[in-house]
Scaffold this motif. Structure first.
Motif, PDB file in Angstrom:
ATOM      1  N   THR A 164      52.326  30.991  47.448  1.00 18.35           N
ATOM      2  CA  THR A 164      53.187  32.063  47.916  1.00 18.35           C
ATOM      3  C   THR A 164      52.361  33.314  48.188  1.00 18.35           C
ATOM      4  O   THR A 164      51.204  33.423  47.770  1.00 18.35           O
ATOM      5  CB  THR A 164      54.260  32.405  46.877  1.00 18.35           C
ATOM      6  N   LYS A 165      52.966  34.270  48.862  1.00 15.15           N
ATOM      7  CA  LYS A 165      52.317  35.546  49.154  1.00 15.15           C
ATOM      8  C   LYS A 165      51.908  36.249  47.874  1.00 15.15           C
ATOM      9  O   LYS A 165      50.793  36.782  47.759  1.00 15.15           O
ATOM     10  CB  LYS A 165      53.279  36.436  49.963  1.00 15.15           C
ATOM     11  N   GLU A 166      52.798  36.252  46.882  1.00 11.83           N
ATOM     12  CA  GLU A 166      52.523  36.941  45.630  1.00 11.83           C
ATOM     13  C   GLU A 166      51.333  36.310  44.909  1.00 11.83           C
ATOM     14  O   GLU A 166      50.485  37.019  44.348  1.00 11.83           O
ATOM     15  CB  GLU A 166      53.759  36.907  44.723  1.00 11.83           C
ATOM     16  N   GLN A 167      51.254  34.977  44.935  1.00 12.14           N
ATOM     17  CA  GLN A 167      50.147  34.295  44.269  1.00 12.14           C
ATOM     18  C   GLN A 167      48.812  34.608  44.942  1.00 12.14           C
ATOM     19  O   GLN A 167      47.811  34.862  44.262  1.00 12.14           O
ATOM     20  CB  GLN A 167      50.392  32.780  44.286  1.00 12.14           C
ATOM     21  N   ILE A 168      48.782  34.594  46.276  1.00 13.36           N
ATOM     22  CA  ILE A 168      47.539  34.840  47.008  1.00 13.36           C
ATOM     23  C   ILE A 168      47.056  36.268  46.783  1.00 13.36           C
ATOM     24  O   ILE A 168      45.878  36.510  46.502  1.00 13.36           O
ATOM     25  CB  ILE A 168      47.730  34.554  48.506  1.00 13.36           C
ATOM     26  N   ILE A 169      47.964  37.236  46.913  1.00  8.48           N
ATOM     27  CA  ILE A 169      47.583  38.639  46.720  1.00  8.48           C
ATOM     28  C   ILE A 169      47.125  38.883  45.287  1.00  8.48           C
ATOM     29  O   ILE A 169      46.135  39.584  45.045  1.00  8.48           O
ATOM     30  CB  ILE A 169      48.755  39.565  47.088  1.00  8.48           C
ATOM     31  N   ARG A 170      47.822  38.286  44.324  1.00  9.90           N
ATOM     32  CA  ARG A 170      47.434  38.452  42.919  1.00  9.90           C
ATOM     33  C   ARG A 170      46.028  37.902  42.677  1.00  9.90           C
ATOM     34  O   ARG A 170      45.188  38.566  42.051  1.00  9.90           O
ATOM     35  CB  ARG A 170      48.435  37.732  42.024  1.00  9.90           C
ATOM     36  N   ASP A 171      45.760  36.691  43.170  1.00  9.48           N
ATOM     37  CA  ASP A 171      44.450  36.073  42.957  1.00  9.48           C
ATOM     38  C   ASP A 171      43.341  36.843  43.678  1.00  9.48           C
ATOM     39  O   ASP A 171      42.236  36.992  43.151  1.00  9.48           O
ATOM     40  CB  ASP A 171      44.469  34.620  43.434  1.00  9.48           C
ATOM     41  N   LEU A 172      43.651  37.317  44.894  1.00  8.10           N
ATOM     42  CA  LEU A 172      42.654  38.095  45.630  1.00  8.10           C
ATOM     43  C   LEU A 172      42.313  39.386  44.897  1.00  8.10           C
ATOM     44  O   LEU A 172      41.145  39.768  44.786  1.00  8.10           O
ATOM     45  CB  LEU A 172      43.167  38.413  47.040  1.00  8.10           C
ATOM     46  N   ARG A 173      43.326  40.071  44.398  1.00 11.44           N
ATOM     47  CA  ARG A 173      43.095  41.327  43.696  1.00 11.44           C
ATOM     48  C   ARG A 173      42.310  41.107  42.407  1.00 11.44           C
ATOM     49  O   ARG A 173      41.459  41.924  42.039  1.00 11.44           O
ATOM     50  CB  ARG A 173      44.437  42.002  43.395  1.00 11.44           C
ATOM     51  N   GLN A 174      42.584  40.007  41.746  1.00  7.18           N
ATOM     52  CA  GLN A 174      41.858  39.723  40.512  1.00  7.18           C
ATOM     53  C   GLN A 174      40.388  39.478  40.796  1.00  7.18           C
ATOM     54  O   GLN A 174      39.516  40.008  40.093  1.00  7.18           O
ATOM     55  CB  GLN A 174      42.474  38.502  39.812  1.00  7.18           C
ATOM     56  N   LEU A 175      40.098  38.669  41.828  1.00  7.98           N
ATOM     57  CA  LEU A 175      38.712  38.365  42.150  1.00  7.98           C
ATOM     58  C   LEU A 175      37.978  39.577  42.700  1.00  7.98           C
ATOM     59  O   LEU A 175      36.829  39.835  42.343  1.00  7.98           O
ATOM     60  CB  LEU A 175      38.648  37.214  43.155  1.00  7.98           C
ATOM     61  N   GLU A 211      30.117  54.441  43.636  1.00  8.46           N
ATOM     62  CA  GLU A 211      31.004  53.720  42.742  1.00  8.46           C
ATOM     63  C   GLU A 211      31.837  52.707  43.525  1.00  8.46           C
ATOM     64  O   GLU A 211      32.166  52.930  44.690  1.00  8.46           O
ATOM     65  CB  GLU A 211      31.937  54.691  42.009  1.00  8.46           C
ATOM     66  N   PRO A 212      32.174  51.573  42.914  1.00 11.02           N
ATOM     67  CA  PRO A 212      32.995  50.565  43.620  1.00 11.02           C
ATOM     68  C   PRO A 212      34.409  51.072  43.864  1.00 11.02           C
ATOM     69  O   PRO A 212      34.965  51.793  43.041  1.00 11.02           O
ATOM     70  CB  PRO A 212      32.989  49.370  42.656  1.00 11.02           C
ATOM     71  N   LEU A 213      34.971  50.703  45.006  1.00 16.04           N
ATOM     72  CA  LEU A 213      36.341  51.078  45.346  1.00 16.04           C
ATOM     73  C   LEU A 213      37.294  49.963  44.964  1.00 16.04           C
ATOM     74  O   LEU A 213      36.929  48.784  44.960  1.00 16.04           O
ATOM     75  CB  LEU A 213      36.457  51.366  46.850  1.00 16.04           C
ATOM     76  N   GLU A 214      38.524  50.307  44.656  1.00 17.29           N
ATOM     77  CA  GLU A 214      39.554  49.315  44.381  1.00 17.29           C
ATOM     78  C   GLU A 214      39.877  48.608  45.690  1.00 17.29           C
ATOM     79  O   GLU A 214      40.410  49.191  46.626  1.00 17.29           O
ATOM     80  CB  GLU A 214      40.807  49.993  43.807  1.00 17.29           C
ATOM     81  N   SER A 215      39.570  47.314  45.761  1.00 20.72           N
ATOM     82  CA  SER A 215      39.675  46.580  47.020  1.00 20.72           C
ATOM     83  C   SER A 215      41.092  46.536  47.569  1.00 20.72           C
ATOM     84  O   SER A 215      41.294  46.500  48.780  1.00 20.72           O
ATOM     85  CB  SER A 215      39.149  45.155  46.829  1.00 20.72           C
ATOM     86  N   SER A 216      42.096  46.544  46.679  1.00 21.87           N
ATOM     87  CA  SER A 216      43.477  46.440  47.152  1.00 21.87           C
ATOM     88  C   SER A 216      43.938  47.710  47.861  1.00 21.87           C
ATOM     89  O   SER A 216      44.968  47.708  48.525  1.00 21.87           O
ATOM     90  CB  SER A 216      44.413  46.136  45.987  1.00 21.87           C
ATOM     91  N   LEU A 217      43.165  48.797  47.712  1.00 24.56           N
ATOM     92  CA  LEU A 217      43.543  50.058  48.355  1.00 24.56           C
ATOM     93  C   LEU A 217      42.739  50.325  49.615  1.00 24.56           C
ATOM     94  O   LEU A 217      42.967  51.322  50.292  1.00 24.56           O
ATOM     95  CB  LEU A 217      43.332  51.224  47.372  1.00 24.56           C
ATOM     96  N   VAL A 218      41.809  49.436  49.931  1.00 23.20           N
ATOM     97  CA  VAL A 218      40.924  49.651  51.070  1.00 23.20           C
ATOM     98  C   VAL A 218      41.218  48.626  52.156  1.00 23.20           C
ATOM     99  O   VAL A 218      41.226  47.426  51.897  1.00 23.20           O
ATOM    100  CB  VAL A 218      39.442  49.551  50.662  1.00 23.20           C
ATOM    101  N   VAL A 219      41.497  49.090  53.357  1.00 27.54           N
ATOM    102  CA  VAL A 219      41.713  48.216  54.504  1.00 27.54           C
ATOM    103  C   VAL A 219      40.722  48.601  55.594  1.00 27.54           C
ATOM    104  O   VAL A 219      40.730  49.741  56.063  1.00 27.54           O
ATOM    105  CB  VAL A 219      43.155  48.317  55.053  1.00 27.54           C
TER     106      VAL A 219
END
Length: 278
Positions: A164-175, A211-219
């Motif tokens: 699902t969308k939620e699973q993919i986004i969750r796993d991507l953000r974790q990695l 410093e590393p950026l939070e990937s979920s906030l960067v597009v």
């Protein structure tokens, strides 16, 4: 709206899905399926895990019940896919922004998989209608409707493969977020961030950030077709005699700056995506 206009208005992944059905040799059945989809005969579409369940109103009083599915990937296969996605900054950024990267299939083929079905036999459909053909016009109608669903939400295609969308986004953000974790210290068993005691400004490194950026906030996305040069307009240079190709000094300079702007933009995109590291 004509079929060609409607097809052109769809996203590329939706078109790819529909091209498989359009390759079906029984064109009359496809036309009836397309009409069913347009006329609202598809009464409902819902997901049960990776399977699509639908009801389609046919010639009988009671609507036909049908199911449609693809072969779902295993947890191990999805683990490899998500890991590959997380290593490609542009893939992770676009997916987290709800977009389907143009070359997303590379992620799957690199792991020996295919996101899209190769043939209609890879699409498993069952319908309660008496028609023995597969796909029947009812399955075909749902197939067309799913193409529209893909345009609205590309993650529906992933759901057919088991995520699902939620699973993919969750796993991507974790990695992606695991690499950005900052070290902590513990006080009385409670994790606390290390204090930053440096407050003095360094002019030489003022415009640098390491410093590393939070990937979920960067597009990361390429610039639009309109650039700052288009906004500012032509440079008002002194008038000179026009050349043999009717280009003024201003035209020549703007053309040069336009080429330079595109080259710099491409290099910036490659640098931002860390192409050399991916």
């Amino acid at each position: 709206m004509t079929n060609d206009t409607l097809q052109a208005s769809r996203e590329w992944w939706s078109q790819r899905w529909l091209e498989l059905l359009d390759s079906y040799r029984f064109k009359k059945r496809l036309e009836r399926a397309r009409n069913y989809a347009r006329q609202g005969n598809v009464l409902s579409i819902e997901f049960k895990g990776a399977k699509v369940l639908a009801k389609v109103q046919g010639s009988e009083v009671e609507p036909y019940k049908l199911s449609l599915s693809l072969d779902a990937f295993s947890d191990e296969e999805w683990g490899y896919v998500i890991e590959t996605m997380s290593q490609k900054a542009i893939f992770a950024a676009k997916l987290l922004a709800g977009e389907m990267p143009q070359n997303i299939e590379e992620v799957f083929t690199a792991n020996g998989l295919s996101l899209f079905p190769f043939t209609l036999s890879d699409v498993h459909g069952k319908c309660s209608c008496p028609d023995k053909a597969n796909p029947c016009k009812h399955i075909g109608a749902v197939y067309y409707q799913l193409g529209d669903r893909f345009s609205e939400d590309p993650f529906v295609l992933f759901q057919l493969r088991g995520r699902t969308k939620e699973q993919i986004i969750r796993d991507l953000r974790q990695l992606r977020g695991a690499k950005a974790e900052t070290p902590t210290t513990e006080t009385s068993g409670i994790p606390q961030s290390k204090p930053n005691t440096q407050y003095s400004a360094n002019i030489q490194s003022f415009w640098q950030y390491h410093e590393p950026l939070e990937s979920s906030l960067v597009v990361i996305a390429p610039s639009s077709s309109e650039t700052v040069l288009d906004t500012l307009g032509a440079i008002p240079l002194a008038k000179t005699e026009e050349s043999a190709v009717n280009l003024t000094s201003s035209d020549v300079v703007m053309k040069y700056l336009g080429t330079l702007y595109k080259e710099v933009s491409q290099k910036a995109m490659l640098e931002a995506m860390n192409v050399g590291d991916s």
